[in-house]
Design a protein around this motif. Sequence first.
Motif, PDB file in Angstrom:
ATOM      1  N   ALA A   1       0.821  -1.212   0.000  1.00 49.63           N
ATOM      2  CA  ALA A   1       0.000   0.000   0.000  1.00 49.63           C
ATOM      3  C   ALA A   1       0.852   1.258   0.000  1.00 49.63           C
ATOM      4  N   LEU A   2       0.310   2.304  -0.638  1.00 45.73           N
ATOM      5  CA  LEU A   2       0.913   3.640  -0.661  1.00 45.73           C
ATOM      6  C   LEU A   2      -0.139   4.637  -0.208  1.00 45.73           C
ATOM      7  N   VAL A   3       0.156   5.381   0.859  1.00 44.12           N
ATOM      8  CA  VAL A   3      -0.843   6.263   1.464  1.00 44.12           C
ATOM      9  C   VAL A   3      -0.242   7.623   1.802  1.00 44.12           C
ATOM     10  N   PRO A   4      -0.738   8.711   1.203  1.00 46.13           N
ATOM     11  CA  PRO A   4      -0.363  10.050   1.668  1.00 46.13           C
ATOM     12  C   PRO A   4      -1.067  10.364   2.982  1.00 46.13           C
ATOM     13  N   VAL A   5      -0.378  11.073   3.861  1.00 45.36           N
ATOM     14  CA  VAL A   5      -0.930  11.504   5.146  1.00 45.36           C
ATOM     15  C   VAL A   5      -0.847  13.022   5.189  1.00 45.36           C
ATOM     16  N   LEU A   6      -1.977  13.682   5.420  1.00 47.31           N
ATOM     17  CA  LEU A   6      -2.031  15.143   5.364  1.00 47.31           C
ATOM     18  C   LEU A   6      -2.181  15.730   6.760  1.00 47.31           C
ATOM     19  N   CYS A   7      -1.334  16.686   7.064  1.00 42.58           N
ATOM     20  CA  CYS A   7      -1.325  17.326   8.384  1.00 42.58           C
ATOM     21  C   CYS A   7      -1.453  18.831   8.212  1.00 42.58           C
ATOM     22  N   GLY A   8      -2.586  19.388   8.616  1.00 39.86           N
ATOM     23  CA  GLY A   8      -2.769  20.832   8.610  1.00 39.86           C
ATOM     24  C   GLY A   8      -3.001  21.452   7.252  1.00 39.86           C
ATOM     25  N   ILE A   9      -3.417  20.684   6.264  1.00 42.36           N
ATOM     26  CA  ILE A   9      -3.690  21.234   4.938  1.00 42.36           C
ATOM     27  C   ILE A   9      -5.035  21.957   4.992  1.00 42.36           C
ATOM     28  N   SER A  10      -4.995  23.290   4.899  1.00 38.75           N
ATOM     29  CA  SER A  10      -6.214  24.082   5.071  1.00 38.75           C
ATOM     30  C   SER A  10      -6.707  24.737   3.785  1.00 38.75           C
ATOM     31  N   ASN A  11      -5.922  24.666   2.719  1.00 39.62           N
ATOM     32  CA  ASN A  11      -6.281  25.285   1.448  1.00 39.62           C
ATOM     33  C   ASN A  11      -7.047  24.282   0.584  1.00 39.62           C
ATOM     34  N   HIS A  12      -8.250  24.660   0.147  1.00 39.52           N
ATOM     35  CA  HIS A  12      -9.093  23.720  -0.599  1.00 39.52           C
ATOM     36  C   HIS A  12      -8.534  23.396  -1.982  1.00 39.52           C
ATOM     37  N   ASP A  13      -7.832  24.344  -2.600  1.00 44.07           N
ATOM     38  CA  ASP A  13      -7.196  24.056  -3.884  1.00 44.07           C
ATOM     39  C   ASP A  13      -6.122  22.980  -3.721  1.00 44.07           C
TER      40      ASP A  13
ATOM     41  N   ILE B   1      -6.243  11.923   6.535  1.00 44.50           N
ATOM     42  CA  ILE B   1      -6.327  13.366   6.748  1.00 44.50           C
ATOM     43  C   ILE B   1      -6.487  13.636   8.239  1.00 44.50           C
ATOM     44  N   ASP B   2      -5.594  14.423   8.799  1.00 43.03           N
ATOM     45  CA  ASP B   2      -5.693  14.660  10.241  1.00 43.03           C
ATOM     46  C   ASP B   2      -6.800  15.664  10.561  1.00 43.03           C
ATOM     47  N   LYS B   3      -7.066  15.847  11.834  1.00 41.51           N
ATOM     48  CA  LYS B   3      -8.220  16.646  12.268  1.00 41.51           C
ATOM     49  C   LYS B   3      -8.042  18.141  12.015  1.00 41.51           C
ATOM     50  N   THR B   4      -6.823  18.593  11.700  1.00 39.67           N
ATOM     51  CA  THR B   4      -6.597  20.014  11.474  1.00 39.67           C
ATOM     52  C   THR B   4      -6.729  20.401   9.996  1.00 39.67           C
ATOM     53  N   CYS B   5      -6.993  19.449   9.133  1.00 42.36           N
ATOM     54  CA  CYS B   5      -7.122  19.727   7.699  1.00 42.36           C
ATOM     55  C   CYS B   5      -8.528  20.198   7.340  1.00 42.36           C
ATOM     56  N   CYS B   6      -8.645  20.820   6.184  1.00 41.52           N
ATOM     57  CA  CYS B   6      -9.964  21.205   5.670  1.00 41.52           C
ATOM     58  C   CYS B   6     -10.690  19.984   5.115  1.00 41.52           C
ATOM     59  N   ASP B   7     -11.945  20.167   4.765  1.00 40.72           N
ATOM     60  CA  ASP B   7     -12.791  19.071   4.304  1.00 40.72           C
ATOM     61  C   ASP B   7     -12.592  18.817   2.814  1.00 40.72           C
ATOM     62  N   PRO B   8     -12.267  17.584   2.407  1.00 42.50           N
ATOM     63  CA  PRO B   8     -12.084  17.296   0.978  1.00 42.50           C
ATOM     64  C   PRO B   8     -13.378  17.316   0.180  1.00 42.50           C
ATOM     65  N   LEU B   9     -14.527  17.354   0.857  1.00 42.99           N
ATOM     66  CA  LEU B   9     -15.798  17.419   0.148  1.00 42.99           C
ATOM     67  C   LEU B   9     -16.353  18.842   0.073  1.00 42.99           C
ATOM     68  N   TYR B  10     -15.517  19.815   0.352  1.00 42.56           N
ATOM     69  CA  TYR B  10     -15.883  21.199   0.071  1.00 42.56           C
ATOM     70  C   TYR B  10     -16.002  21.341  -1.447  1.00 42.56           C
ATOM     71  N   ARG B  11     -16.937  22.151  -1.900  1.00 36.55           N
ATOM     72  CA  ARG B  11     -17.238  22.247  -3.331  1.00 36.55           C
ATOM     73  C   ARG B  11     -15.988  22.510  -4.177  1.00 36.55           C
ATOM     74  N   LYS B  12     -15.170  23.452  -3.760  1.00 34.84           N
ATOM     75  CA  LYS B  12     -13.994  23.799  -4.557  1.00 34.84           C
ATOM     76  C   LYS B  12     -12.976  22.670  -4.557  1.00 34.84           C
ATOM     77  N   ALA B  13     -12.816  22.003  -3.425  1.00 39.11           N
ATOM     78  CA  ALA B  13     -11.865  20.889  -3.362  1.00 39.11           C
ATOM     79  C   ALA B  13     -12.279  19.767  -4.309  1.00 39.11           C
ATOM     80  N   ILE B  14     -13.567  19.451  -4.350  1.00 34.28           N
ATOM     81  CA  ILE B  14     -14.052  18.414  -5.256  1.00 34.28           C
ATOM     82  C   ILE B  14     -13.813  18.823  -6.698  1.00 34.28           C
TER      83      ILE B  14
END
Length: 271
Positions: A122-134, A153-166
């Motif tokens: 397995a290959l897995v990215p782990v995101l810490c504190g990513i707050s920019n939806h782009d 995705i850690d608890k300090t990141c933004c939501d990947p299902l935000y409209r712009k992120a999708i």
Amino acid sequence: MSLDITTISDVEDPRLAPYRDIRERDLVGREHHFIAEGKVVLSVLLRSERFQARSLLVAAAKLLGLMPVLDATKPACPIYCVPQKIMDDIAGFNVHRGILGIGERIKTPTLEEFLASLPEKALVPVLCGISNHDNMGSIFRNAAAFAADGIIIDKTCCDPLYRKAIRVSVGAALKVPYTQGEDIKEILTALEKADFRIYSLSPAASNYLKDAEVAKRTALVFGTEGEGLPDFVLKDTETLRIPIAYDFDSLNVATATGLALEHFADFDKLN
């Protein structure tokens, strides 16, 4: 099954209410819904086994071009067809793509459930504190392109299902499995127990990405731009750097994920 297409010409029609002022009133977190925008993203949503479309809103001029997707997927949800001006008035801005949809969230797996679902390799990215939806959307797009097995995705990141992120992810946020909500310390501990080799990306690292060994199970930790990763993360993991010009500070985090994922990707899964 026939399609449930309804033409609406009244901007006050209550069936259009969920689409009203979506720029200021994004549906992420509201009644477990999210907004999908554009033909490509909507096509992913309608083919998804993880998410379900609740309704579609299509500008009349775009309906014919969307019909091949609708005929192929046969959505059971209502499809509202409106003039472009009504769509723009409802949404609060010019929806030049002319296609919107409301999707229903599913329950995000716990970290334990997510790790248990991963393959032996397995290959897995782990995101810490990513707050920019782009950046979030671009990272999901990179993960899909290089066949990552999921994203943590850690608890300090933004939501990947935000409209712009999708939208920026070109629908990959609806395709790549993910888990979100744990503290980064708990994530690292769980990855160690699951036999992952953990690398952290940092401009201050002494070892180069190109020299990193590819392990059977690899986790790549990325932090926010500016502050970067917490010191304890860099101390407790193997750190890697991507060489850049001496007179420049750092790469965009989305670019860094693309380069790192390409290095560790299983090329048997790629074209």
